[in-house]
Design a protein around this motif. Structure first.
Motif, short mmCIF file in Angstrom:
data_model
loop_
_atom_site.label_atom_id
_atom_site.label_comp_id
_atom_site.label_asym_id
_atom_site.label_seq_id
_atom_site.Cartn_x
_atom_site.Cartn_y
_atom_site.Cartn_z
N PHE A 37 0.82 -1.21 0.00
CA PHE A 37 0.00 0.00 0.00
C PHE A 37 0.86 1.26 0.00
O PHE A 37 1.84 1.35 0.72
N ARG A 46 3.16 12.40 6.53
CA ARG A 46 4.51 11.86 6.76
C ARG A 46 5.50 13.00 7.02
O ARG A 46 6.40 12.87 7.86
N LEU A 70 3.48 -0.28 11.11
CA LEU A 70 2.63 -0.75 10.01
C LEU A 70 3.19 -0.10 8.75
O LEU A 70 2.64 0.87 8.22
N ALA A 72 4.01 -0.92 5.43
CA ALA A 72 3.63 -1.08 4.01
C ALA A 72 4.89 -1.06 3.13
O ALA A 72 5.69 -1.98 3.23
N ILE A 75 7.95 3.51 3.51
CA ILE A 75 8.30 4.89 3.17
C ILE A 75 8.48 5.78 4.40
O ILE A 75 9.40 6.60 4.46
N ARG A 76 7.61 5.62 5.40
CA ARG A 76 7.68 6.51 6.56
C ARG A 76 8.98 6.25 7.34
O ARG A 76 9.74 7.17 7.64
N ASP A 94 5.93 -5.03 8.89
CA ASP A 94 4.63 -5.27 8.24
C ASP A 94 4.47 -6.78 8.10
O ASP A 94 5.40 -7.47 7.67
N TRP A 95 3.31 -7.29 8.44
CA TRP A 95 3.11 -8.74 8.43
C TRP A 95 2.78 -9.28 7.05
O TRP A 95 2.82 -10.49 6.84
N GLU A 96 2.44 -8.44 6.12
CA GLU A 96 1.99 -8.90 4.81
C GLU A 96 3.19 -9.23 3.91
O GLU A 96 4.11 -8.41 3.79
N LYS A 120 6.04 -9.25 11.35
CA LYS A 120 5.30 -9.78 12.49
C LYS A 120 3.96 -9.08 12.65
O LYS A 120 3.79 -7.95 12.19
N ASP A 121 3.07 -9.74 13.39
CA ASP A 121 1.88 -9.04 13.89
C ASP A 121 2.39 -7.93 14.80
O ASP A 121 3.18 -8.19 15.72
N LEU A 122 1.96 -6.72 14.56
CA LEU A 122 2.47 -5.59 15.34
C LEU A 122 2.28 -5.79 16.84
O LEU A 122 3.16 -5.47 17.64
N ASP A 137 0.06 3.41 11.83
CA ASP A 137 -0.66 4.01 10.70
C ASP A 137 -1.51 2.94 10.02
O ASP A 137 -1.16 2.42 8.97
N PHE A 139 -5.01 0.81 8.44
CA PHE A 139 -6.25 1.01 7.70
C PHE A 139 -7.32 1.14 8.77
O PHE A 139 -7.57 0.20 9.51
N PHE A 145 -4.12 -1.56 18.49
CA PHE A 145 -2.69 -1.51 18.77
C PHE A 145 -2.34 -0.61 19.96
O PHE A 145 -1.19 -0.55 20.37
C1 SAM Z 1 -2.21 2.08 5.92
S1 SAM Z 1 -0.96 0.91 5.60
C2 SAM Z 1 0.49 1.69 6.22
C3 SAM Z 1 0.95 2.85 5.36
C4 SAM Z 1 2.34 3.33 5.64
N1 SAM Z 1 2.55 3.63 7.05
C5 SAM Z 1 2.66 4.57 4.80
O1 SAM Z 1 2.94 5.67 5.33
O2 SAM Z 1 2.64 4.44 3.55
C6 SAM Z 1 -1.24 -0.33 6.86
C7 SAM Z 1 -0.30 -1.53 6.79
O3 SAM Z 1 -0.47 -2.28 8.00
C8 SAM Z 1 -0.26 -3.66 7.73
N2 SAM Z 1 -0.89 -4.39 8.83
C9 SAM Z 1 -2.22 -4.44 9.14
N3 SAM Z 1 -2.41 -5.11 10.28
C10 SAM Z 1 -1.17 -5.49 10.72
C11 SAM Z 1 -0.72 -6.20 11.88
N4 SAM Z 1 -1.59 -6.66 12.82
N5 SAM Z 1 0.60 -6.40 12.03
C12 SAM Z 1 1.47 -5.95 11.10
N6 SAM Z 1 1.11 -5.27 9.98
C13 SAM Z 1 -0.20 -5.04 9.79
C14 SAM Z 1 -0.87 -3.87 6.36
O4 SAM Z 1 -0.28 -4.99 5.73
C15 SAM Z 1 -0.54 -2.52 5.67
O5 SAM Z 1 0.62 -2.63 4.86
#
Ligand code: SAM
Length: 161
Positions: A37, A46, A70, A72, A75-76, A94-96, A120-122, A137, A139, A145
């Protein structure tokens, strides 16, 4: 809904980062489908994070651990690593899988020495490690958190604690 395209290089602040272009409404909390994302309309947000973190580092009396929890594309956190001055390191999480792979590419091409990455899961990461400043940050709501972030925070870096 947000549609993502293959990663390409963009510059935000003074930092170059690979991102997936996202087509969004440009408003409100993001949601997404596929890929990592990136929301260009959050650039000012940012920029403000950079200002706040620089203020924090200027006050700090110890080495500071920052977390982009979180991340993505990363970038931040990569902007922190590149644009902030002071005694600090940054963790990007980021866990994805798509996002983590992009984070690793971005860290490699940045040549930053003070960056580590986690997939990891945050909430799990926050229960294992402690940080002086934590960026959350998500969705939508950050409420999932908040509890673990408050438990992970170390306040002793600032002079008035
Ligand atoms: C809104 S985006 C972050 C945008 C980023 N901070 C930026 O400035 O571009 C949210 C991210 O959180 C990740 N995410 C969601 N739940 C999570 C969790 N429990 N643990 C780790 N990552 C998670 C998603 O995979 C996604 O990439």
């Amino acid at each position: 809904m947000i549609m993502t395209s293959p990663p390409h290089l963009i510059k935000e602040g003074t930092t170059e980062v690979l991102v997936s272009t996202t087509k969004t409404s440009g408003k409100g909390p993001g949601v997404k489908e596929g890929g990592s994302f990136y929301n260009p309309s959050m650039e000012l947000n940012r920029d403000l994070s950079i200002l706040v973190m620089q203020w924090f580092l200027n006050q700090a009396k110890t080495h500071v651990h920052l977390l982009d929890g979180l991340a993505a594309s990363g970038i931040r956190g990569l902007r922190y690593a590149h644009e902030l001055t002071g005694d600090f390191d940054v963790a990007l999480n980021d866990w994805e899988p798509d996002s983590f792979s992009l984070i690793e590419k971005n860290v490699k091409q940045s040549h930053a020495q003070n960056v580590t990455c986690f997939q990891k899961d945050l909430n799990a990461l926050l229960s294992e490690r402690r940080y002086h400043a934590i960026d959350v940050d998500p969705f939508g709501s950050p409420v999932y958190f908040i509890d673990s972030a408050l438990r992970s925070i170390v306040v002793s870096a600032l002079p008035y604690f």
